[in-house]
Write a protein that holds these residues in place. Structure first.
Motif, PDB file in Angstrom:
ATOM      1  N   ASP A 675     -21.098 -48.552 -12.423  1.00  0.00           N
ATOM      2  CA  ASP A 675     -22.599 -49.371 -11.818  1.00  0.00           C
ATOM      3  C   ASP A 675     -22.351 -50.635 -11.196  1.00  0.00           C
ATOM      4  OD1 ASP A 675     -23.405 -46.781 -12.032  1.00  0.00           O
ATOM      5  OD2 ASP A 675     -24.908 -47.058 -13.251  1.00  0.00           O
ATOM      6  N   SER A 678     -19.052 -53.174  -8.649  1.00  0.00           N
ATOM      7  CA  SER A 678     -19.089 -53.833  -7.371  1.00  0.00           C
ATOM      8  C   SER A 678     -20.038 -55.021  -7.156  1.00  0.00           C
ATOM      9  CB  SER A 678     -19.039 -52.825  -6.202  1.00  0.00           C
ATOM     10  OG  SER A 678     -20.150 -52.025  -6.527  1.00  0.00           O
ATOM     11  N   GLU A 679     -21.214 -55.117  -8.102  1.00  0.00           N
ATOM     12  CA  GLU A 679     -22.166 -55.821  -7.615  1.00  0.00           C
ATOM     13  C   GLU A 679     -21.679 -57.275  -8.234  1.00  0.00           C
ATOM     14  OE1 GLU A 679     -24.623 -55.344  -6.362  1.00  0.00           O
ATOM     15  OE2 GLU A 679     -24.796 -52.961  -6.330  1.00  0.00           O
ATOM     16  N   GLU A 680     -22.800 -58.102  -7.495  1.00  0.00           N
ATOM     17  CA  GLU A 680     -22.702 -59.631  -8.048  1.00  0.00           C
ATOM     18  C   GLU A 680     -23.526 -59.877  -9.373  1.00  0.00           C
ATOM     19  OE1 GLU A 680     -21.650 -62.656  -5.873  1.00  0.00           O
ATOM     20  OE2 GLU A 680     -20.222 -61.028  -5.113  1.00  0.00           O
ATOM     21  N   TYR A 682     -26.463 -61.312 -11.180  1.00  0.00           N
ATOM     22  CA  TYR A 682     -27.774 -61.918 -10.879  1.00  0.00           C
ATOM     23  C   TYR A 682     -27.781 -63.358 -10.832  1.00  0.00           C
ATOM     24  CZ  TYR A 682     -32.637 -62.215 -10.413  1.00  0.00           C
ATOM     25  OH  TYR A 682     -34.088 -62.598 -10.189  1.00  0.00           O
ATOM     26  N   GLU A 737     -31.382 -43.839 -10.773  1.00  0.00           N
ATOM     27  CA  GLU A 737     -30.814 -44.854  -9.580  1.00  0.00           C
ATOM     28  C   GLU A 737     -31.172 -46.157  -9.740  1.00  0.00           C
ATOM     29  OE1 GLU A 737     -28.888 -44.391  -6.543  1.00  0.00           O
ATOM     30  OE2 GLU A 737     -28.064 -42.909  -7.829  1.00  0.00           O
ATOM     31  N   LYS A 738     -30.703 -47.066  -9.475  1.00  0.00           N
ATOM     32  CA  LYS A 738     -31.192 -48.602  -9.819  1.00  0.00           C
ATOM     33  C   LYS A 738     -30.918 -49.063  -8.183  1.00  0.00           C
ATOM     34  CE  LYS A 738     -31.147 -48.763 -14.523  1.00  0.00           C
ATOM     35  NZ  LYS A 738     -30.786 -47.320 -14.756  1.00  0.00           N
ATOM     36  N   GLU A 739     -31.770 -50.243  -8.191  1.00  0.00           N
ATOM     37  CA  GLU A 739     -31.841 -51.106  -7.104  1.00  0.00           C
ATOM     38  C   GLU A 739     -30.631 -52.054  -7.146  1.00  0.00           C
ATOM     39  OE1 GLU A 739     -35.433 -52.878  -5.701  1.00  0.00           O
ATOM     40  OE2 GLU A 739     -36.394 -50.903  -6.065  1.00  0.00           O
ATOM     41  N   THR A 740     -30.328 -52.650  -6.117  1.00  0.00           N
ATOM     42  CA  THR A 740     -29.141 -53.683  -6.206  1.00  0.00           C
ATOM     43  C   THR A 740     -29.613 -54.841  -7.334  1.00  0.00           C
ATOM     44  OG1 THR A 740     -28.699 -53.168  -4.043  1.00  0.00           O
ATOM     45  CG2 THR A 740     -27.716 -55.230  -4.998  1.00  0.00           C
ATOM     46  N   GLN A 741     -30.773 -55.487  -7.191  1.00  0.00           N
ATOM     47  CA  GLN A 741     -30.990 -56.595  -7.962  1.00  0.00           C
ATOM     48  C   GLN A 741     -31.281 -55.991  -9.517  1.00  0.00           C
ATOM     49  OE1 GLN A 741     -32.186 -59.621  -7.184  1.00  0.00           O
ATOM     50  NE2 GLN A 741     -32.615 -59.456  -5.121  1.00  0.00           N
ATOM     51  N   THR A 743     -29.517 -53.640 -11.091  1.00  0.00           N
ATOM     52  CA  THR A 743     -28.063 -53.677 -11.456  1.00  0.00           C
ATOM     53  C   THR A 743     -27.504 -54.885 -11.786  1.00  0.00           C
ATOM     54  OG1 THR A 743     -27.824 -51.682 -10.192  1.00  0.00           O
ATOM     55  CG2 THR A 743     -25.814 -52.307 -11.083  1.00  0.00           C
ATOM     56  N   GLN A 744     -27.717 -55.856 -11.008  1.00  0.00           N
ATOM     57  CA  GLN A 744     -27.139 -57.204 -11.023  1.00  0.00           C
ATOM     58  C   GLN A 744     -27.953 -57.769 -12.376  1.00  0.00           C
ATOM     59  OE1 GLN A 744     -28.416 -59.186  -7.433  1.00  0.00           O
ATOM     60  NE2 GLN A 744     -26.412 -58.650  -6.354  1.00  0.00           N
TER      61      GLN A 744
END
Length: 855
Positions: A675, A678-680, A682, A737-741, A743-744
């Motif tokens: 998960d 690939s994320e930045e 936060y 499912e998680k939102e982008t923020q 996960t960050q």
RNA sequence: GCCGAAGUGGUGGAAUUGGUAGACACGCUUGACUUAGGAUCAAGUGCCUUGUGCGUGGGGGUUCAAGUCCCUCCUUCGGUACCA
């Protein structure tokens, strides 16, 4: 999911650190930090005490490194010492061989723990390139009269066949083998530590980074007492007897004189009387500090001589007595039976007159009715023109009078004695001195250093150097006399450990003992860590040596250790069978409440919890535990079990939990890895976060804050527990499912956890960091910082108390005014139950915390 | 004897320094997943006479409020001891 495998991972990272010289200490423009743990004696294996000590040091070293310091964190070996000789005799080998093989073994064990030492700076004190400089320093000290030889009574251990320093005598017994210590007259080498007694004492109060208890112990050991020295003329003779007293105010009550058996006047006054001679010999045989000293009856012998009390002109009988110590004061004391319990006991026994001169209220006291000495403060009586004075005041006035009349003076005395360093043993640094018939005591020529310890010694109960002719034979450096003799005594091994910490700064320097530039760059030591058992000996000697080196101009500081952390011992119960002595736990069977010896079937005594020691068979081998759980788990366990300064009673029940925690973090990373990949991370724009991710973000920052301040104050157990809380929090995040923020934030949380764990469980942290897809290593990462804004909240829990007891809790807006909060509190249903129909006397509001309603 | 440190659940230990006692962990109980669990996850766990109850070694005190401050006693651990 791949299970975390410490054995493979730890080895891999240890090799990585070694190959990359990750922990090499380098000077740069960054601030320096010198962290040091007391070096071990290479006895064979690491024990739990070492592991605890070195884990603490390692966390500090790694933490400081991440905080951006140039860290010096070295390790070495206190390699001289009697155990090597004993072991060599037992195992029919050579002390050097035994020692070096132990060093190899223990070094391996240290490396397996992942400690971040700069191994290029390793110092081994039994190597000639080390002790060469110790011998060189000895010669400098000899030239400056800081090292001298004198005939004296020394503590002699018959079993070890050697002299012991005062500090090495514990309860009248040898600190090493516990056999009884005797007094023996020998010519011995001493270091003049007493020259620095005042300075060592004075600076105790300036060592703010030291535990108070250690400073107190040092102060007590130095033991300065202020008083007066007074001269008593011997009747019909030329000589005087000088005494030291802390109570010159009681001089009018002095009714006898006592001198030590070793006092030079004892034989003079007794005219070599046989009875006195026998008596003196008997007492000297007895150890001064023997265990039963308190029960030992006071004994004395009248010397058939008198001296004159210089102030009352009274004739005082002179005794030789067993309770007078030659080593303290002048070896003589004035007996004031009415005001000193020992003098009282002595006077009682030998029927000596008592005169009361201090009275609590100034009223007359009948000394003959006293049941014990009165040693408190009071008012002077029977003291001629000093009558009526408060005794504290009288001390000053009487001293003034002494000085005017030239019969005595104000002075002080130290308990601290010069440090006897001669040891009649083989495995130590040879003392670089030559005895020449013509020139006397001559130091070895500096060009001839080191005086190498011969390798071909045949070990025996006594000093084997005495039997090696080529070693003993020496050429006098002064006159060239070929028939001079070399000193065969070696130095106390505490000499090596009194300066090793400075040698680490320039360990391979060949031009001199120390490279001053490098020493002054790295030292003093910012953080020293070791067992509290070294509170007096080692730490005092090291402070002394640093002063000597400062006065010689080699270093620019006199206190070697700015901050000191004394870690507690690790203790464990012992099993002792009346027949077979100490037993290993596996030799014991439990039957009900009782423990039975497997061999002889007798009930075993479960002894007190004492410091782990081989001889008591209550050691736990870290090796086995490391094999089973991995080094990280052991490190974590040592830190988590108890705060560092506390005595740790060994109980490994919790160890599973530490291993479990490591796996929990590992599984967490595995779970979120895809998960967050690939994320930045936060960055902190918190207004978009939902409630759990906002809470998590706050928690991350709070955890960084807490862990940082906890490590700074060595509260490792709470640092770990707050990381555990953060881990637990992530486990409670609902799946789905998680939102982008979101996960960050989770990514930030996981990365932070790994970095915070890096100093504590470094192998695991590096492996996790790689699992997170990082190119770098955590050791080179910056220590995480927290953001104040992230910690702020606009809500808080208000605790409502009624008469000081918690009755309700509310979550309220922090900006509410006092009136509204009161109203909210009073209207609360739970509170209503308690205050219904009662008069409210007052309410107390503690901002952001609680409100107390008093009824 | 003197000096120092400490005494908190079944256990190791927390408690922002006078403000929610028991964080975190061990152990234990229950449930889930399992052929199985000594793996893992989740829930619970100070005590009792279950209430306006008790509770930080005992007793007393200060305070609206005490593990924390004061007095006193007890216990344990460390250091030290004929130091004049």
């Amino acid at each position: 999911m791949a299970k975390y495998n410490p054995n493979v991972v730890e080895k891999k990272w240890q090799e990585f650190w070694a190959k990359n010289k990750t922990f090499e200490a380098k000077e740069s423009n960054k601030k320096k930090y010198y962290v040091l743990e007391m070096l071990p004696y290479p006895s064979g294996n690491l024990h739990m005490g070492h592991i605890r000590n070195y884990t603490i040091g390692d966390v500090i070293a790694r933490y400081k490194r991440m905080c951006g310091f140039d860290v010096l964190h070295p390790m070495g070996w206190d390699a001289f010492g009697l155990p090597a000789e004993n072991a060599a005799r037992e195992k029919n080998t050579h002390p050097a061989k035994w020692t070096y093989s132990n060093i190899e073994n223990m070094k391996q064990e240290l490396k397996q723990m992942g400690f971040s030492y700069d191994w290029d700076r390793e110092v081994t004190t039994c190597k000639p390139e080390y002790y060469k400089w110790e011998q060189w320093l000895f010669i400098q000290m000899f030239k400056k009269n800081m090292a001298y030889k004198k005939l004296s009574y020394v503590n002699w251990c018959e079993d070890c066949q050697t002299v012991l320093a005062a500090e090495q005598v514990e309860k009248g017994c040898c600190w090493r083998c516990n056999s009884k210590v005797k007094q023996k007259e020998l010519s011995q080498w001493f270091f003049k530590i007493t020259d620095y007694a005042d300075d060592l004492l004075l600076h105790c109060d300036k060592l703010e980074g030291w535990p108070q208890e250690v400073l107190t112990m040092q102060k007590n050991w130095i033991g300065k007492s202020i008083g007066a020295s007074i001269k008593f003329q011997i009747q019909d003779r030329e000589e005087e007897i000088e005494v030291f007293t802390t109570r010159p105010d009681t001089i009018f009550g002095a009714t006898f004189m006592c001198i030590a058996p070793e006092h030079h006047l004892t034989s003079v006054l007794s005219k070599n009387n046989d009875n006195v001679k026998k008596f003196v010999e008997k007492i000297i045989e007895q150890s001064r500090a023997s265990r039963d000293v308190e029960q030992l009856e006071k004994e004395g012998m009248f010397l058939d001589a008198y001296c004159i009390n210089p102030i009352t002109k009274k004739k005082l009988p002179i005794y030789v007595a067993n309770f007078v110590l030659m080593e303290y004061g002048t070896g003589a004391l004035m007996g004031v039976p009415a005001h000193d319990q020992r003098d009282f006991d002595f006077a009682q026994k030998y029927n000596i007159e008592k005169i009361a001169v201090i009275s609590p209220d100034g009223k007359e006291v009948d000394a003959d009715t006293l049941e014990e000495a009165y040693s408190d403060d009071g008012i002077l009586i029977n003291s001629q023109n000093f009558n009526g004075l408060q005794n504290r005041e009288a001390i000053e006035k009487i001293c003034d009078y002494f000085e005017k009349e030239k019969i005595g003076k104000k002075t002080f005395n130290f308990k601290l004695k010069d440090w006897g360093i001669s040891r009649q043993r083989y495995w130590g640094t040879p003392i670089p001195i030559i005895y020449c018939d013509k020139c006397g005591i001559v130091p070895e020529d500096e060009k001839n250093l080191p005086v190498v310890l011969p390798e071909d010694a045949v070990l025996s109960e006594t000093n084997p150097l005495l039997d090696i002719d080529y070693f003993k034979k020496a050429k006098c450096p002064k006159c060239g006399n070929e028939n001079a003799k070399r000193e065969t005594d070696t130095m106390d091994t505490f000499v090596e450990s009194s300066w090793y910490f400075l040698r680490y700064c320039s360990p391979n320097y060949n031009e001199g003992m120390l490279n001053s530039d490098e020493v002054n760059h790295w030292a003093p030591i910012d953080q020293y860590i070791g067992g509290v058992e070294h509170a007096v000996m080692h730490l005092l000697y090291a402070r002394y040596f640093t002063r000597v080196l400062k006065d010689m101009g080699f270093v620019n500081f006199k206190e070697p250790f700015t901050n000191l952390l004394t870690q507690g011992m690790i203790t464990k119960e012992t099993f002792e069978c009346p027949n077979c002595r100490y037993l290993f736990p596996e030799e014991v069977v439990k039957k009900g409440d009782k423990y039975i010896c497997q061999k002889c079937g007798i009930e075993v005594v479960v002894g007190k919890k004492t410091k782990m020691s081989k001889s008591k068979k209550n050691v736990v081998s870290p090796k086995e535990l490391t094999k089973q759980y991995g080094a990280d788990t052991i490190r974590l366990f040592c830190l988590f079990a108890s705060p560092p300064h506390k005595t740790l009673i060994w109980n490994e029940d919790g160890i599973e939990g530490q291993s479990r925690f490591i796996n929990r973090v590992w599984n967490l990373i595995e779970k979120y890895r895809d998960d967050i990949d690939s994320e930045e991370v936060y960055k902190g724009d918190s207004d978009k976060l939902n409630s759990w991710s906002l809470e998590l973000y706050q928690k991350i920052n709070l955890t960084i804050k807490k862990v940082t301040s906890d490590i700074e104050k060595f509260s490792f157990n709470t640092a770990i527990s707050s990381i555990m809380e953060l881990v637990n929090f992530i486990y409670l995040i609902p799946d789905g499912e998680k939102e982008t923020q979101e996960t960050q934030v989770i990514k930030l949380a996981i990365e932070t956890i790994v970095l915070l764990l890096s100093p504590i469980i470094p192998h695991f942290a590096e492996e996790s960091w790689k699992l997170l897809g990082k190119e770098s290593v955590t050791t080179d990462e910056k220590w995480p910082t927290f953001f104040k804004d992230a910690i702020k909240t606009d809500e808080h829990t208000l605790v409502i108390q009624v008469n000081g007891k918690v009755r309700a809790k509310l979550t309220i807006d922090s900006n509410l005014n006092e009136e509204t909060i009161k109203e909210l509190a009073l209207n609360n249903v739970n509170v209503q139950k308690f205050i219904e129909g009662k008069e409210i006397k007052k309410t107390i509001l503690v901002q952001k915390k609680l409100i107390n309603i008093v009824i």
